[in-house]
Scaffold this motif. Structure first.
Motif, PDB file in Angstrom:
ATOM      1  N   GLU A 238      13.048  -0.394  -8.491  1.00  0.00           N
ATOM      2  CA  GLU A 238      12.209  -0.625  -7.306  1.00  0.00           C
ATOM      3  C   GLU A 238      12.159   0.613  -6.414  1.00  0.00           C
ATOM      4  O   GLU A 238      11.100   0.979  -5.917  1.00  0.00           O
ATOM      5  CB  GLU A 238      12.739  -1.828  -6.510  1.00  0.00           C
ATOM      6  CG  GLU A 238      12.592  -3.166  -7.228  1.00  0.00           C
ATOM      7  CD  GLU A 238      11.149  -3.568  -7.481  1.00  0.00           C
ATOM      8  OE1 GLU A 238      10.254  -3.095  -6.759  1.00  0.00           O
ATOM      9  OE2 GLU A 238      10.914  -4.354  -8.420  1.00  0.00           O
TER      10      GLU A 238
ATOM     11  N   LYS B 108       0.589  -1.236   0.600  1.00  0.00           N
ATOM     12  CA  LYS B 108      -0.168  -0.919  -0.619  1.00  0.00           C
ATOM     13  C   LYS B 108      -1.338  -1.823  -0.928  1.00  0.00           C
ATOM     14  O   LYS B 108      -2.285  -1.406  -1.585  1.00  0.00           O
ATOM     15  CB  LYS B 108       0.801  -0.857  -1.797  1.00  0.00           C
ATOM     16  CG  LYS B 108       1.823   0.257  -1.595  1.00  0.00           C
ATOM     17  CD  LYS B 108       2.972   0.221  -2.555  1.00  0.00           C
ATOM     18  CE  LYS B 108       4.069   1.161  -2.057  1.00  0.00           C
ATOM     19  NZ  LYS B 108       5.278   1.057  -2.874  1.00  0.00           N
TER      20      LYS B 108
ATOM     21  N   GLY C   4       4.237  -0.579  -6.864  1.00  0.00           N
ATOM     22  CA  GLY C   4       4.650  -1.723  -6.052  1.00  0.00           C
ATOM     23  C   GLY C   4       3.437  -2.362  -5.425  1.00  0.00           C
ATOM     24  O   GLY C   4       2.366  -1.778  -5.385  1.00  0.00           O
TER      25      GLY C   4
ATOM     26  N   ASN D  94       8.993   3.051  -5.561  1.00  0.00           N
ATOM     27  CA  ASN D  94       8.563   3.342  -4.187  1.00  0.00           C
ATOM     28  C   ASN D  94       8.427   4.848  -3.979  1.00  0.00           C
ATOM     29  O   ASN D  94       7.498   5.309  -3.318  1.00  0.00           O
ATOM     30  CB  ASN D  94       9.564   2.770  -3.181  1.00  0.00           C
ATOM     31  CG  ASN D  94       9.388   1.270  -2.990  1.00  0.00           C
ATOM     32  OD1 ASN D  94       8.390   0.695  -3.403  1.00  0.00           O
ATOM     33  ND2 ASN D  94      10.371   0.649  -2.371  1.00  0.00           N
TER      34      ASN D  94
ATOM     35  N   ALA E  20      10.574  -5.896  -2.518  1.00  0.00           N
ATOM     36  CA  ALA E  20      11.754  -5.208  -3.028  1.00  0.00           C
ATOM     37  C   ALA E  20      12.766  -4.875  -1.939  1.00  0.00           C
ATOM     38  O   ALA E  20      13.938  -5.237  -2.046  1.00  0.00           O
ATOM     39  CB  ALA E  20      11.336  -3.953  -3.769  1.00  0.00           C
TER      40      ALA E  20
HETATM   41 MG    MG Z   1       8.164  -1.299  -3.960  1.00  0.00          MG
END
Ligand code: MG
Ligand code: ADP
Length: 345
Positions: A35, A85, A99, A39, A104
């Motif tokens: 994760e 996002k 992501g 990112n 997360a």
């Molecule tokens: Mg993420």
């Protein structure tokens, strides 16, 4: 009898909800690493360093030189469903970042102790945040380099049931390393480094060459028997990578690495298509290996199947199968070193 009726439905408080949701996303140190590396990639980093101790259980540090977060955004990032996002339902139909769930960080900080150091490019001052069990315990300006560093300590310290399911440090460290290696293959433009218990265990040079990235991951011996699979397009599906020569198979499938739109995936479909291309040139019980990259329109693939996101669903399975098969077949046909199958006398 009366007592039975006493059971009252109530909503779990947000901390309990986070703890339960965390189980979906954070299974082990490697899932935390995945994760955080994703990112960092989404943040446009060109260098990502992963450091771990004790299999990543006691200490995991992910450092990137990406865009960083503002002092206002940093604390918000840890809230559940907080993401920069996606915004609308339409965005969900064509996910271009790794992501998108905004889960997360909330999940990770619910089950560990977190320190975040982040500074946006061009800003004078950065931010330091500390969290324990999901609660912010420090939020202060800090001098730090541009980019973002996450330090995750004592994973599952407050969920002993999860802790019990972890394997030996060495095994967990191996999973973390795999995450870094897959990221290096899917993003050859990024320089990756992995340091395990103070020792350098992986380095990819960045710069954009898939060949170099694949070499870093597969090592000298396995790379010797890889052939280039030039980009091949069929039905709008592009396929390329490096695949093994038929005479150098492996006894298992651990070195079959598949990527779809820049994402490491497990795919029986791609596996079957690749193996089909070797069908008449390989002994049964042996497997080809290599790095197979597939690119197709975002609308043709659903990555929203599972929180861990290693499974994908293709809208047109047959087209993906034939594209992978054709690309592998072509690459193998173009390889002069493929030994002829000997006819039995
Ligand atoms: Mg993420
Ligand atoms: P998601 O990645 O699904 O958006 P996360 O919980 O992983 O959700 O992250 C929440 C938000 O925190 C991201 O949308 C992003 O804005 C910010 N963020 C997380 N990590 C980084 C990073 N390394 N660099 C810059 N921003 C980050």
């Amino acid at each position: 009898r009366r007592q039975r009726r006493m059971a009252v439905i109530h909503e779990l408080d947000s901390h309990m909800a986070d703890l339960i949701a965390a189980g979906e996303v954070v299974e082990r140190p490697s899932s935390v690493c995945k994760e955080l590396v994703e990112n960092a990639i989404d943040a446009g980093a060109t260098q990502i360093t992963v450091e771990l101790e004790h299999g990543g259980i006691s200490y995991l540090r992910i450092c990137d030189n990406g865009c960083g977060m503002s002092p206002e955004d940093a604390p918000v990032a840890f809230r559940r469903h907080a993401t920069s996002k996606i915004r609308t339902r339409e965005d969900l139909a064509a996910i271009g970042t790794l992501g998108f769930r905004g889960e997360a960080l909330a999940a990770i900080c619910a089950v560990s102790r977190v320190d975040l150091f982040t500074k946006q490019i061009g800003c004078v001052e950065g931010t330091h945040l500390s969290l324990e069990g999901g609660k912010i315990t420090a939020n202060e300006p800090a001098g730090c380099p541009e980019g973002t560093t996450f330090v995750i300590r004592d994973l599952f310290y407050n969920t002993p049931a999860r802790m019990k399911f972890l394997k030996k440090d060495f095994t967990e460290a191996g999973y973390v390393l795999s995450v870094v290696e897959h990221a290096a293959e899917s993003h050859p433009e990024i320089m990756f480094r992995c340091i395990r218990d103070g020792k350098d265990v992986f380095h990819s040079p960045g710069g954009g060459s898939l060949k170099n990235a694949v070499f870093s991951v597969f090592g000298k011996e396995l790379s010797k028997n890889l052939i280039e699979m030039p980009e091949h397009e069929l039905n709008g599906v592009k396929v390329w990578g490096y695949i093994s020569k038929p005479h150098a198979p492996r006894a298992n499938r651990t070195y079959q690495h598949f990527f779809v739109n820049g994402r490491f995936v497990k795919s029986k479909l791609i596996q079957a298509a690749m193996e089909e291309a070797y069908r008449n040139s390989m002994i049964t019980g042996k497997y080809p290996y290599g790095c197979v990259c597939v690119q197709l329109p975002l609308s043709q693939v659903d990555v929203n199947v599972h929180p861990a996101k290693t499974e994908v669903k293709f809208a047109q399975e047959k087209q993906v199968f034939s594209a992978v098969y054709a690309a592998c077949k072509n690459a193998l046909a173009g390889d002069d070193n493929v030994p002829e199958i000997q006819a039995k006398p």
